[in-house]
Scaffold this motif. Structure first.
Motif, mmCIF file in Angstrom:
data_model
loop_
_atom_site.group_PDB
_atom_site.id
_atom_site.type_symbol
_atom_site.label_atom_id
_atom_site.label_comp_id
_atom_site.label_asym_id
_atom_site.label_seq_id
_atom_site.Cartn_x
_atom_site.Cartn_y
_atom_site.Cartn_z
ATOM 1 N N GLY A 148 3.458 -0.185 -2.228
ATOM 2 C CA GLY A 148 2.793 1.045 -1.762
ATOM 3 C C GLY A 148 3.730 1.894 -0.919
ATOM 4 O O GLY A 148 3.807 3.114 -1.084
ATOM 5 N N ASN A 149 4.443 1.236 -0.019
ATOM 6 C CA ASN A 149 5.402 1.975 0.819
ATOM 7 C C ASN A 149 6.494 2.625 -0.017
ATOM 8 O O ASN A 149 6.913 3.752 0.239
ATOM 9 C CB ASN A 149 6.041 1.026 1.841
ATOM 10 C CG ASN A 149 5.073 0.655 2.933
ATOM 11 O OD1 ASN A 149 4.062 1.330 3.127
ATOM 12 N ND2 ASN A 149 5.344 -0.427 3.623
ATOM 13 N N ILE A 178 -4.956 -3.841 3.650
ATOM 14 C CA ILE A 178 -4.212 -5.101 3.537
ATOM 15 C C ILE A 178 -4.678 -6.096 4.615
ATOM 16 O O ILE A 178 -4.832 -7.295 4.356
ATOM 17 C CB ILE A 178 -2.688 -4.854 3.673
ATOM 18 C CG1 ILE A 178 -2.178 -3.955 2.533
ATOM 19 C CG2 ILE A 178 -1.897 -6.170 3.710
ATOM 20 C CD1 ILE A 178 -2.244 -4.532 1.153
ATOM 21 N N SER A 179 -4.945 -5.562 5.789
ATOM 22 C CA SER A 179 -5.312 -6.474 6.888
ATOM 23 C C SER A 179 -6.770 -6.936 6.804
ATOM 24 O O SER A 179 -7.123 -7.952 7.398
ATOM 25 C CB SER A 179 -5.053 -5.784 8.226
ATOM 26 O OG SER A 179 -5.820 -4.612 8.293
ATOM 27 N N LEU A 183 -0.682 -9.985 -1.103
ATOM 28 C CA LEU A 183 -0.934 -8.577 -0.749
ATOM 29 C C LEU A 183 0.196 -7.914 0.040
ATOM 30 O O LEU A 183 0.360 -6.691 -0.011
ATOM 31 C CB LEU A 183 -2.246 -8.464 0.043
ATOM 32 C CG LEU A 183 -3.513 -8.627 -0.812
ATOM 33 C CD1 LEU A 183 -4.750 -8.513 0.054
ATOM 34 C CD2 LEU A 183 -3.569 -7.598 -1.927
ATOM 35 N N ASP A 184 0.964 -8.698 0.775
ATOM 36 C CA ASP A 184 2.076 -8.075 1.517
ATOM 37 C C ASP A 184 3.085 -7.437 0.567
ATOM 38 O O ASP A 184 3.723 -6.431 0.879
ATOM 39 C CB ASP A 184 2.750 -9.097 2.422
ATOM 40 C CG ASP A 184 3.248 -10.306 1.658
ATOM 41 O OD1 ASP A 184 2.594 -10.655 0.654
ATOM 42 O OD2 ASP A 184 4.283 -10.879 2.044
ATOM 43 N N LYS A 214 -0.637 5.703 4.413
ATOM 44 C CA LYS A 214 -0.073 4.428 4.870
ATOM 45 C C LYS A 214 -1.040 3.705 5.820
ATOM 46 O O LYS A 214 -1.207 2.485 5.743
ATOM 47 C CB LYS A 214 1.269 4.674 5.555
ATOM 48 C CG LYS A 214 1.897 3.372 6.046
ATOM 49 C CD LYS A 214 3.287 3.472 6.462
ATOM 50 C CE LYS A 214 3.695 2.218 7.239
ATOM 51 N NZ LYS A 214 3.323 0.968 6.600
ATOM 52 N N LEU A 229 -3.712 2.103 3.766
ATOM 53 C CA LEU A 229 -3.197 0.949 3.031
ATOM 54 C C LEU A 229 -3.057 -0.257 3.974
ATOM 55 O O LEU A 229 -3.481 -1.379 3.637
ATOM 56 C CB LEU A 229 -1.835 1.298 2.414
ATOM 57 C CG LEU A 229 -1.130 0.182 1.641
ATOM 58 C CD1 LEU A 229 -1.943 -0.254 0.438
ATOM 59 C CD2 LEU A 229 0.252 0.632 1.183
ATOM 60 N N ASP A 230 -2.496 0.017 5.154
ATOM 61 C CA ASP A 230 -2.321 -1.056 6.138
ATOM 62 C C ASP A 230 -3.676 -1.657 6.534
ATOM 63 O O ASP A 230 -3.812 -2.879 6.661
ATOM 64 C CB ASP A 230 -1.605 -0.523 7.388
ATOM 65 C CG ASP A 230 -0.166 -0.151 7.097
ATOM 66 O OD1 ASP A 230 0.327 -0.537 6.010
ATOM 67 O OD2 ASP A 230 0.461 0.530 7.932
ATOM 68 N N ARG A 287 -8.683 -1.527 -5.567
ATOM 69 C CA ARG A 287 -8.648 -2.988 -5.673
ATOM 70 C C ARG A 287 -9.326 -3.410 -6.974
ATOM 71 O O ARG A 287 -10.170 -2.689 -7.517
ATOM 72 C CB ARG A 287 -9.321 -3.622 -4.453
ATOM 73 C CG ARG A 287 -10.794 -3.377 -4.352
ATOM 74 C CD ARG A 287 -11.427 -4.196 -3.239
ATOM 75 N NE ARG A 287 -12.649 -3.526 -2.821
ATOM 76 C CZ ARG A 287 -12.710 -2.690 -1.785
ATOM 77 N NH1 ARG A 287 -11.629 -2.453 -1.078
ATOM 78 N NH2 ARG A 287 -13.846 -2.098 -1.476
ATOM 79 N N GLN A 292 1.763 -4.161 -0.408
ATOM 80 C CA GLN A 292 2.031 -3.198 0.666
ATOM 81 C C GLN A 292 3.461 -2.636 0.541
ATOM 82 O O GLN A 292 3.683 -1.442 0.714
ATOM 83 C CB GLN A 292 1.868 -3.897 2.008
ATOM 84 C CG GLN A 292 1.856 -2.950 3.180
ATOM 85 C CD GLN A 292 1.632 -3.706 4.479
ATOM 86 O OE1 GLN A 292 1.850 -4.910 4.572
ATOM 87 N NE2 GLN A 292 1.164 -2.994 5.475
ATOM 88 N N ARG A 293 4.372 -3.513 0.191
ATOM 89 C CA ARG A 293 5.766 -3.084 0.021
ATOM 90 C C ARG A 293 5.887 -2.063 -1.116
ATOM 91 O O ARG A 293 6.565 -1.044 -0.983
ATOM 92 C CB ARG A 293 6.609 -4.329 -0.302
ATOM 93 C CG ARG A 293 8.061 -4.162 0.039
ATOM 94 C CD ARG A 293 8.756 -5.498 -0.138
ATOM 95 N NE ARG A 293 9.863 -5.370 -1.062
ATOM 96 C CZ ARG A 293 10.392 -6.378 -1.733
ATOM 97 N NH1 ARG A 293 9.896 -7.585 -1.613
ATOM 98 N NH2 ARG A 293 11.416 -6.175 -2.522
#
Lengths: 216, 486
Positions: free
Chosen positions: A50-51, A106-107, A43-44, A99, A102-103, A67, A47-48
């Motif tokens: 997404g950014n 992810i967490s 998932l990280d 953002k 999204l963060d 998801r 996140q990248r």
């Protein structure tokens, strides 16, 4: 002669105005994030991506993230969706908010028991068609291994006319290492399904080449 | 029928067929030689004549344009000189109104001062009271020998005392009179100074006027030469026009760069007002809006300088009455100030947007945004630039006017040069075509040299035979000269 420059400028402006406003060439991106099994460890990377999307899309563009879980043909699976405001300042505020969402996702993401990719793609196609954007993208961040709940029907043609479907970070499964044909067959099957639906298929596994992700 | 088939018309042997073709061609050319020569010569001549006529027409056009350009330059020069002379006369008028209109008052002041000085002078001339006339007789008596008579001595002593007393009184009176005269002269001092000042100011005014008249005389002389269509003046004006053209062009380029910077300052924040996505004719609406604002500023600057009578691009504005012009000045200046304020705020907004974007970019790459010291300096700088640039752009009207007026002359000169070059080219081409015709005739003869040589041979032989016949006849006639056989 004396007011030549002034007149020519006025004529140019009048001509431009007479042309009328053109429809904006907007983009709509729907990103699907697989949360099944061990894929949550990836998932990280999602996140990248997404950014990157938040940095690339501009005012008037649409972005949604959802998801992929056991039953993905549902609005409940949408993490966040937004159409960026025409004003750059508002668009930046929306990006900040996106953002944060999204963060948060992810967490807090938890692995799902099954993987309904087809349902998620169908949901994405619906959203994209509603945006009426000129360029439509579905980004599937998954290993493309579909694992449906018993009784779910997904063996139909997906409505993907003029939609560019990009598979991202298609990881190899343990079984793929034993017989790599499984991996290739999986990719071929999805390409076939997307093509049958009228879409364009592409695979991007190297996440260092994200700059070409939204190329026409 | 293809070319190959035509070549092989006479024989299957290519060489033989080509030879036959050559013979046929040469024969045909030989037979048509006279007509061909005439045709080629006629064509070359006609081309030369046509091109020479074109060249002549172009030269005539060039002459007309030169004349016209000269008229335009002289006319422009006349207008400019008229303006200069008019301005000088206005200055002279101002001097006359300001300084010489007070001349009667100054004259009166001078007269009064002179009268006062004269009166004072007269007053200072008054003689002191003289001692009584009998005093001399008494003085003589007092100087008589006293002898021994005490009575006489006392009398004489008394007389002498009287005389001394009278003398002292006279001296006292004289001193008082001198003091009075000194006071009168002292009173005259401010009058002299006033007189000197009045005369000095009049002298300055007259000197200034004199200088102005010398300048006006020079301008008038120049004007007269322009009216006489003097070539030297026209050349000077042309040269001046060229200089103006390049200088004004340079300033316009600088202004263009200023405009580009101005555009960069306001294009991004403009999207906050008109949206960042909409387009007009393939251009972003925000960009067009920014461009329009700059254009409007330039237009306002044009109108402002027109209303101030600094430039003369719009005669309708120059010919407005003063009240209307003043209103126009106020309106254009107000609009310009408002636009400058809008630009200053847009420049500030641009800075805020840039900061916002920077923060987002840092957040997306996972870098914590840090506080930058003295961040306010570029913000203030951008705002000041946003406010100043519209006013700076407003002055573009001055070089623009010069450029437009000078470009009229420069375009005229360039056109005449182009036409002259065209005429020269036409003349040269005509001559070359004529020479080409002559060369073609010679080449034609070279191709058919064989039959020509044969013809020449035949002619020579025939000529030789004819000479022989003539010689025979002459010999015969010589032998029978005068009808008498020798």
């Amino acid at each position: 002669m004396k007011i030549y420059h002034l007149v020519s400028t006025l004529v140019l402006c009048s001509t431009l105005i007479a042309c009328g406003a053109k429809a904006p060439k907007s983009k709509a991106v729907y990103m699907l994030i697989d949360t099944s099994g061990t894929y949550t460890r990836e998932l990280d990377k999602a996140q990248r991506i997404g950014n990157y999307l938040l940095g690339s899309l501009n005012s008037g563009d649409s972005l949604a993230m959802a998801r992929i879980d056991s039953g993905s043909f549902s609005e409940k699976d949408i993490i966040y969706k937004v159409t960026f405001d025409m004003r750059p300042s508002m668009a930046t505020t929306q990006k900040h908010r996106f953002k944060r969402q999204l963060d948060k996702f992810i967490s807090t993401a938890k692995p799902s028991a099954h993987t309904d990719i087809s349902g998620a793609v169908l949901q994405a196609a619906e959203f994209l068609n509603e945006t009426q954007a000129q360029e439509k993208y579905i980004l599937i961040f998954s290993d493309l291994e579909e694992d449906l709940v018993r009784g779910q029907i997904r063996d139909f043609t997906l409505p993907l006319v003029q939609v560019k479907v990009v598979a991202l970070n298609v990881t190899k499964l343990r079984s793929d290492n034993i017989d790599p044909r499984d991996y290739l067959n999986r990719l071929d099957d999805w390409e076939k399904r997307v093509s049958e639906g009228g879409g364009l298929w592409r695979v991007v596994n190297d996440l260092d080449r994200l700059d070409k992700l939204l190329d026409s | 029928m293809s070319i190959s088939e035509i070549i092989m018309l006479w024989s299957d042997n290519r060489g033989l067929s080509l030879l036959i073709w050559a013979i046929v061609l040469v024969t045909a050319m030989y037979l048509a030689r006279s007509s061909a020569h005439q045709s080629i010569a006629a064509m070359a001549r006609s081309v030369r004549v046509a091109l020479r006529m074109s060249a002549a027409s172009l030269m005539a056009l060039e002459q007309r344009m030169v004349k016209r350009n000269k008229q335009v330059i002289l006319q422009a020069g006349q207008e400019s000189t008229e303006r200069v002379i008019e301005r000088e006369f206005q200055r002279v008028n101002t001097i006359v109104e300001r300084d010489l209109s007070g001349y009667p008052a100054a004259q009166r002041t001078i007269t009064d001062l002179i009268n006062k000085i004269e009166t004072d002078y007269q007053a200072s001339n008054e003689t002191p009271p003289s001692p009584p006339e009998w005093l001399e007789a008494v003085d003589t008596i007092s100087r008589i020998e006293k002898g021994g008579d005490s009575t006489v001595s006392q009398v004489l002593q008394s007389i002498q005392e009287t005389i001394e007393s009278a003398h002292e009184e006279t001296v006292k009176a004289y001193r008082k009179s001198s003091l009075d005269r000194l006071q009168v002269l002292k009173k005259m001092l401010p009058s002299w100074r006033g007189l000197s000042q009045t005369v000095s100011s009049m002298s300055t005014a007259v000197t200034d006027l004199s200088e102005r008249t010398v300048f006006i005389d020079k301008q008038m002389e120049k004007y007269e030469r322009m009216r006489r269509k003097d070539d030297q003046v026209a050349r000077v004006l042309t040269s001046s026009s060229m200089t103006q053209f390049f200088v004004a062009g340079l300033v316009l380029v600088i202004a263009l760069f200023g405009g580009v910077i101005n555009y960069q300052l306001i294009a991004l924040p403009m999207s906050e007002m008109v949206g960042g996505v909409s387009q007009i004719g393939g251009w972003r609406t925000a960009d067009i809006a920014a461009m329009v604002i700059i254009m409007v500023e330039v237009a306002m600057g044009l109108f402002l300088l027109e209303a101030l009578r600094i430039t003369h691009l719009f005669p309708i504005i120059s010919s407005m009455d003063d009240k209307m012009r003043k209103r126009m000045v106020i309106i254009t200046l107000t609009i310009l100030t408002i636009l400058a304020s809008v630009e200053a705020s847009l420049a500030y907004m641009r800075d805020l947007l840039a900061l916002d974007r920077e923060a987002l970019a840092q957040s997306l790459v996972g870098v914590a945004a840090g506080n930058v010291e003295f961040r306010w300096i570029p913000s203030i700088g951008q705002m000041v630039m946003g406010f100043i640039l519209p006013f700076a752009l407003a002055f573009v009207a001055i070089p623009l006017e010069s450029f437009i007026y000078a470009s009229r002359t420069v375009i005229g000169l360039a056109t005449t040069s182009g036409i002259r070059l065209l005429a020269y080219t036409a003349k040269m081409t005509g001559q070359m075509m004529y020479q080409a015709g002559r060369i073609t005739i010679h080449v034609y003869d070279m191709v058919i040299f064989l039959p020509l040589s044969v013809e020449q041979l035949v002619r020579n032989r025939k000529a030789a035979l004819d000479i022989d016949d003539v010689d025979g006849i002459i010999v015969k006639s010589d032998e029978t000269s005068g009808g008498v056989k020798s």
